[in-house]
Design a protein around this motif. Structure first.
Motif, PDB file in Angstrom:
ATOM      1  N   GLN A 353       0.869  -1.196   0.000  1.00  0.00           N
ATOM      2  CA  GLN A 353       0.000   0.000   0.000  1.00  0.00           C
ATOM      3  C   GLN A 353       0.898   1.237   0.000  1.00  0.00           C
ATOM      4  OE1 GLN A 353      -4.001  -1.954   1.712  1.00  0.00           O
ATOM      5  NE2 GLN A 353      -3.281  -0.175   2.846  1.00  0.00           N
ATOM      6  N   ARG A 354       0.474   2.216  -0.810  1.00  0.00           N
ATOM      7  CA  ARG A 354       1.339   3.382  -0.995  1.00  0.00           C
ATOM      8  C   ARG A 354       0.521   4.659  -1.070  1.00  0.00           C
ATOM      9  NH1 ARG A 354       2.787   6.704  -5.180  1.00  0.00           N
ATOM     10  NH2 ARG A 354       1.426   5.615  -6.627  1.00  0.00           N
ATOM     11  N   CYS A 355       1.075   5.712  -0.537  1.00  0.00           N
ATOM     12  CA  CYS A 355       0.549   7.050  -0.806  1.00  0.00           C
ATOM     13  C   CYS A 355       1.780   7.930  -1.001  1.00  0.00           C
ATOM     14  CB  CYS A 355      -0.312   7.539   0.356  1.00  0.00           C
ATOM     15  SG  CYS A 355      -1.214   9.039  -0.058  1.00  0.00           S
ATOM     16  N   GLY A 356       1.902   8.573  -2.167  1.00  0.00           N
ATOM     17  CA  GLY A 356       3.087   9.376  -2.459  1.00  0.00           C
ATOM     18  C   GLY A 356       4.329   8.523  -2.315  1.00  0.00           C
ATOM     19  N   SER A 357       5.282   8.990  -1.492  1.00  0.00           N
ATOM     20  CA  SER A 357       6.548   8.259  -1.346  1.00  0.00           C
ATOM     21  C   SER A 357       6.601   7.443  -0.074  1.00  0.00           C
ATOM     22  CB  SER A 357       7.707   9.249  -1.389  1.00  0.00           C
ATOM     23  OG  SER A 357       7.537  10.246  -0.401  1.00  0.00           O
ATOM     24  N   MET A 358       5.426   7.160   0.536  1.00  0.00           N
ATOM     25  CA  MET A 358       5.418   6.275   1.708  1.00  0.00           C
ATOM     26  C   MET A 358       4.682   4.979   1.371  1.00  0.00           C
ATOM     27  SD  MET A 358       3.316   8.971   4.042  1.00  0.00           S
ATOM     28  CE  MET A 358       1.834   8.212   4.733  1.00  0.00           C
ATOM     29  N   LEU A 359       5.212   3.870   1.834  1.00  0.00           N
ATOM     30  CA  LEU A 359       4.600   2.593   1.454  1.00  0.00           C
ATOM     31  C   LEU A 359       4.847   1.517   2.515  1.00  0.00           C
ATOM     32  CD1 LEU A 359       7.099   0.564   0.016  1.00  0.00           C
ATOM     33  CD2 LEU A 359       7.129   2.678  -1.307  1.00  0.00           C
ATOM     34  N   THR A 360       3.948   0.531   2.512  1.00  0.00           N
ATOM     35  CA  THR A 360       4.084  -0.624   3.422  1.00  0.00           C
ATOM     36  C   THR A 360       3.719  -1.911   2.691  1.00  0.00           C
ATOM     37  OG1 THR A 360       3.441   0.718   5.321  1.00  0.00           O
ATOM     38  CG2 THR A 360       3.279  -1.663   5.603  1.00  0.00           C
ATOM     39  N   PRO A 361       4.600  -2.904   2.718  1.00  0.00           N
ATOM     40  CA  PRO A 361       4.198  -4.224   2.208  1.00  0.00           C
ATOM     41  C   PRO A 361       3.441  -4.996   3.287  1.00  0.00           C
ATOM     42  CG  PRO A 361       6.589  -4.149   2.644  1.00  0.00           C
ATOM     43  CD  PRO A 361       6.009  -2.876   3.155  1.00  0.00           C
ATOM     44  N   PHE A 362       2.161  -5.248   3.052  1.00  0.00           N
ATOM     45  CA  PHE A 362       1.357  -6.042   3.997  1.00  0.00           C
ATOM     46  C   PHE A 362       1.278  -7.471   3.488  1.00  0.00           C
ATOM     47  CE2 PHE A 362      -0.541  -1.849   4.979  1.00  0.00           C
ATOM     48  CZ  PHE A 362      -0.559  -1.896   6.352  1.00  0.00           C
ATOM     49  N   PHE A 363       1.607  -8.421   4.314  1.00  0.00           N
ATOM     50  CA  PHE A 363       1.495  -9.822   3.915  1.00  0.00           C
ATOM     51  C   PHE A 363       0.062 -10.272   4.178  1.00  0.00           C
ATOM     52  CE2 PHE A 363       5.907  -9.145   3.840  1.00  0.00           C
ATOM     53  CZ  PHE A 363       6.411 -10.046   2.910  1.00  0.00           C
ATOM     54  N   SER A 364      -0.781  -9.938   3.220  1.00  0.00           N
ATOM     55  CA  SER A 364      -2.205 -10.177   3.387  1.00  0.00           C
ATOM     56  C   SER A 364      -2.836 -10.261   1.995  1.00  0.00           C
ATOM     57  CB  SER A 364      -2.814  -8.997   4.153  1.00  0.00           C
ATOM     58  OG  SER A 364      -4.208  -9.100   4.176  1.00  0.00           O
ATOM     59  N   ALA A 374      -5.226  -4.462   9.266  1.00  0.00           N
ATOM     60  CA  ALA A 374      -3.753  -4.442   9.271  1.00  0.00           C
ATOM     61  C   ALA A 374      -3.235  -5.573  10.165  1.00  0.00           C
ATOM     62  CB  ALA A 374      -3.239  -3.098   9.769  1.00  0.00           C
ATOM     63  N   LYS A 375      -3.918  -5.769  11.306  1.00  0.00           N
ATOM     64  CA  LYS A 375      -3.450  -6.788  12.251  1.00  0.00           C
ATOM     65  C   LYS A 375      -3.664  -8.212  11.728  1.00  0.00           C
ATOM     66  CE  LYS A 375      -5.285  -5.089  16.056  1.00  0.00           C
ATOM     67  NZ  LYS A 375      -5.619  -4.821  17.458  1.00  0.00           N
ATOM     68  N   ARG A 376      -4.503  -8.344  10.674  1.00  0.00           N
ATOM     69  CA  ARG A 376      -4.714  -9.686  10.099  1.00  0.00           C
ATOM     70  C   ARG A 376      -3.561 -10.106   9.197  1.00  0.00           C
ATOM     71  NH1 ARG A 376     -10.266  -8.178   8.640  1.00  0.00           N
ATOM     72  NH2 ARG A 376     -11.505  -8.531  10.505  1.00  0.00           N
ATOM     73  N   SER A 377      -2.670  -9.169   8.869  1.00  0.00           N
ATOM     74  CA  SER A 377      -1.589  -9.558   7.960  1.00  0.00           C
ATOM     75  C   SER A 377      -0.568 -10.424   8.704  1.00  0.00           C
ATOM     76  CB  SER A 377      -0.944  -8.338   7.315  1.00  0.00           C
ATOM     77  OG  SER A 377      -0.540  -7.456   8.305  1.00  0.00           O
ATOM     78  N   ASP A 378       0.214 -11.170   7.928  1.00  0.00           N
ATOM     79  CA  ASP A 378       1.096 -12.180   8.512  1.00  0.00           C
ATOM     80  C   ASP A 378       2.432 -11.542   8.937  1.00  0.00           C
ATOM     81  OD1 ASP A 378       2.838 -14.314   9.005  1.00  0.00           O
ATOM     82  OD2 ASP A 378       1.774 -15.609   7.590  1.00  0.00           O
ATOM     83  N   THR A 379       2.533 -11.230  10.230  1.00  0.00           N
ATOM     84  CA  THR A 379       3.724 -10.507  10.705  1.00  0.00           C
ATOM     85  C   THR A 379       4.961 -11.410  10.735  1.00  0.00           C
ATOM     86  OG1 THR A 379       3.007 -10.954  12.950  1.00  0.00           O
ATOM     87  CG2 THR A 379       2.481  -8.796  12.082  1.00  0.00           C
ATOM     88  N   SER A 380       4.752 -12.742  10.799  1.00  0.00           N
ATOM     89  CA  SER A 380       5.960 -13.585  10.809  1.00  0.00           C
ATOM     90  C   SER A 380       6.559 -13.625   9.398  1.00  0.00           C
ATOM     91  CB  SER A 380       5.687 -14.964  11.396  1.00  0.00           C
ATOM     92  OG  SER A 380       4.994 -15.722  10.477  1.00  0.00           O
ATOM     93  N   LEU A 381       5.715 -13.613   8.358  1.00  0.00           N
ATOM     94  CA  LEU A 381       6.249 -13.519   6.985  1.00  0.00           C
ATOM     95  C   LEU A 381       6.948 -12.182   6.790  1.00  0.00           C
ATOM     96  CD1 LEU A 381       3.659 -14.994   4.430  1.00  0.00           C
ATOM     97  CD2 LEU A 381       5.765 -15.985   5.322  1.00  0.00           C
ATOM     98  N   PHE A 382       6.345 -11.125   7.366  1.00  0.00           N
ATOM     99  CA  PHE A 382       6.982  -9.806   7.244  1.00  0.00           C
ATOM    100  C   PHE A 382       8.382  -9.851   7.862  1.00  0.00           C
ATOM    101  CE2 PHE A 382       8.394  -5.707   8.656  1.00  0.00           C
ATOM    102  CZ  PHE A 382       8.162  -4.914   7.545  1.00  0.00           C
TER     103      PHE A 382
END
Ligand SMILES: Cc1ncc(COP(=O)(O)O)c(C=O)c1O
Length: 433
Positions: A353-364, A374-382
């Motif tokens: 997910q991205r807005c402008g120059s900020m982004l996060t890869p969510f394992f979901s 957000a909390k449903r994403s896989d934090t161990s894969l991250f």
């Protein structure tokens, strides 16, 4: 491929006997991703060098401030020249007037600006003036948004509609957070219900217009504009916490990016050019309540520190002249596309997910629209992806619930290298699940 980190490991062990957790801010400890933090020796442009001599392409950028990259020569020169004139006077300087003028130029809604030393301080003070102006006690925030570590904002994510806040941290009396409401982001219905339940009691709604502290989450198409309208209807002030988005999404922050205007705004990070400086400001009829003009007390020994102001001013000058936002956006979009393709080749469910120059890869594999999703994403894969990227010389934000930042010191070449490394890292992640 394996990088020696023995010096970092030794320093971390020494630090743990002297500093709580070995770090001066918790998320630096890498607890969310495993492993030990790197101790940094120096940085230049988009690259960090650790105490073992390893180099990394940096996407943390000191958690947002370094939109121009590390040690930009003009910013460093401004700092050096300011230091030669004295480090602090505890008296007004011409530079503060210039910075206030510049902030107002980029954020026209900030008719009056007060400089402080941290984002936490800016938010805490904005809430105080909002309460004084409205004569109301309650404030409303959104689950998963972070607004610094002041007592009343450390509130557990409430489930359901407008639950009364419970303190999220030991050492915060529940009375201190009893006036804090927390509802899901992007949920206008929950906001309307809160206004009905707490009629004429809510002083302010505080929001990160594009949350970055639960990972990057986009506001729904009308969320921010409807929020502003609803608050106006209920005579509740809106505080845009633009500590991250200010000068990041556009020179005028989320307000310019979305064409909106907030009664009160908090700035931090980029406004200080990498030094400790933040600001809050807004409508003059609200801000005139602040001492010495009015009865709301707020002060600071190092507020408007001349070295920090010089770094901030130079950074804003460069942003104004170079207008890097189009290029930043293109590089970040390319990065997102590259990582997403790498994930789909590896058969991994990943949404960047991205807005402008900020982004996060969510394992979901589902859209991430609020704290719950957000909390449903896989934090161990991250964590596994983070460690494999670090091993390959790419320094990402060490938590699923943070943003990565592209700076103007990155080039297409570093973006291409990062995508290549993500390809390798993600295929290894896929092989290990
Ligand atoms: C949106 C937002 N507000 C406030 C703060 C607090 O700022 P500081 O860490 O400078 O106190 C942060 C810090 O990350 C933030 O991201």
């Amino acid at each position: 491929m394996s990088r020696s980190r023995t010096n970092s490991a030794r320093l971390f062990s020494e630090a743990q006997s002297l500093i709580p957790g070995g770090v001066n801010s918790p998320v630096r400890a890498f607890k969310a991703v495993g492993g030990n933090p790197l101790f940094i020796e120096s940085a230049q442009g988009c690259r960090l060098r650790d105490v073992d001599g390893n180099e990394y392409i940096d996407y943390v950028g000191s958690w947002g401030p370094l939109i121009l990259g590390h040690a930009h020569p003009d910013v460093v020169r401004a700092i050096q020249q300011a230091a030669l004139r004295g480090t602090s006077y505890g008296a007004p300087t011409p530079l503060e007037v210039e910075l206030a003028r510049k902030i107002h130029h980029f954020f026209p809604s900030m008719e009056r600006v007060r400089l402080v030393s941290s984002g936490t301080e800016a938010v805490m003070s904005a809430l105080r003036v909002a309460r004084a102006f409205t004569g109301r006690d309650k404030i409303l925030k959104f689950d998963g948004c972070y607004h610094g570590h002041s007592d009343s904002l450390l509130v557990q994510s409430g489930s359901g509609v407008a639950t009364l806040g419970l303190p999220d941290s030991a050492g915060v009396p529940s009375e201190f957070t009893s006036h804090t409401l927390s509802i899901p982001f992007n949920d206008l219905e929950a906001l309307e219900k809160a206004f009905t339940k707490y009629k004429n009691q809510i002083a302010a709604v505080i929001v990160e217009p594009v949350p970055a502290n639960m990972g990057v989450i986009l506001p729904g198409p009308n969320f921010l504009s409807e929020l502003l309208l609803l608050c106006r209807k209920h005579q509740t002030l809106v505080i845009f916490d633009e500590v991250i988005t200010g000068f990041r999404l556009a020179a005028g922050g989320a307000q310019e990016f979305f064409g909106l205007s907030a009664p009160l705004t908090c700035l931090g990070k980029i406004v200080g050019g990498g030094l400790p400086l933040a600001a809050y400001g807004g409508r003059s009829d609200i801000m005139k309540l602040i001492a010495p003009d009015g009865p709301v007390y707020q002060a600071g020994t190092l507020s408007g520190n001349p070295i920090a102001v010089s770094a901030g001013l130079k950074t804003l000058d460069i942003l104004e002249t170079e207008k890097p936002y189009g290029r930043l956006e293109k590089m970040a979009a390319k990065l997102v596309e590259g990582i997403s393709q790498a994930a789909s080749h590896s058969g991994i469910a990943l949404r960047v997910q991205r807005c402008g120059s900020m982004l996060t890869p969510f394992f979901s594999d589902a859209p991430v629209t609020d704290f719950l999703s957000a909390k449903r994403s896989d934090t161990s894969l991250f964590g596994s992806f983070f460690r494999k990227m670090l091993e390959r010389g790419i320094y990402l934000a060490p938590s699923q619930f943070e943003a990565c930042f592209v700076s103007s010191a990155h080039s297409d070449q570093e973006i291409a290298v990062t995508i290549q490394r993500a390809n390798e890292a993600l295929s290894e992640v896929a092989a290990s699940v």
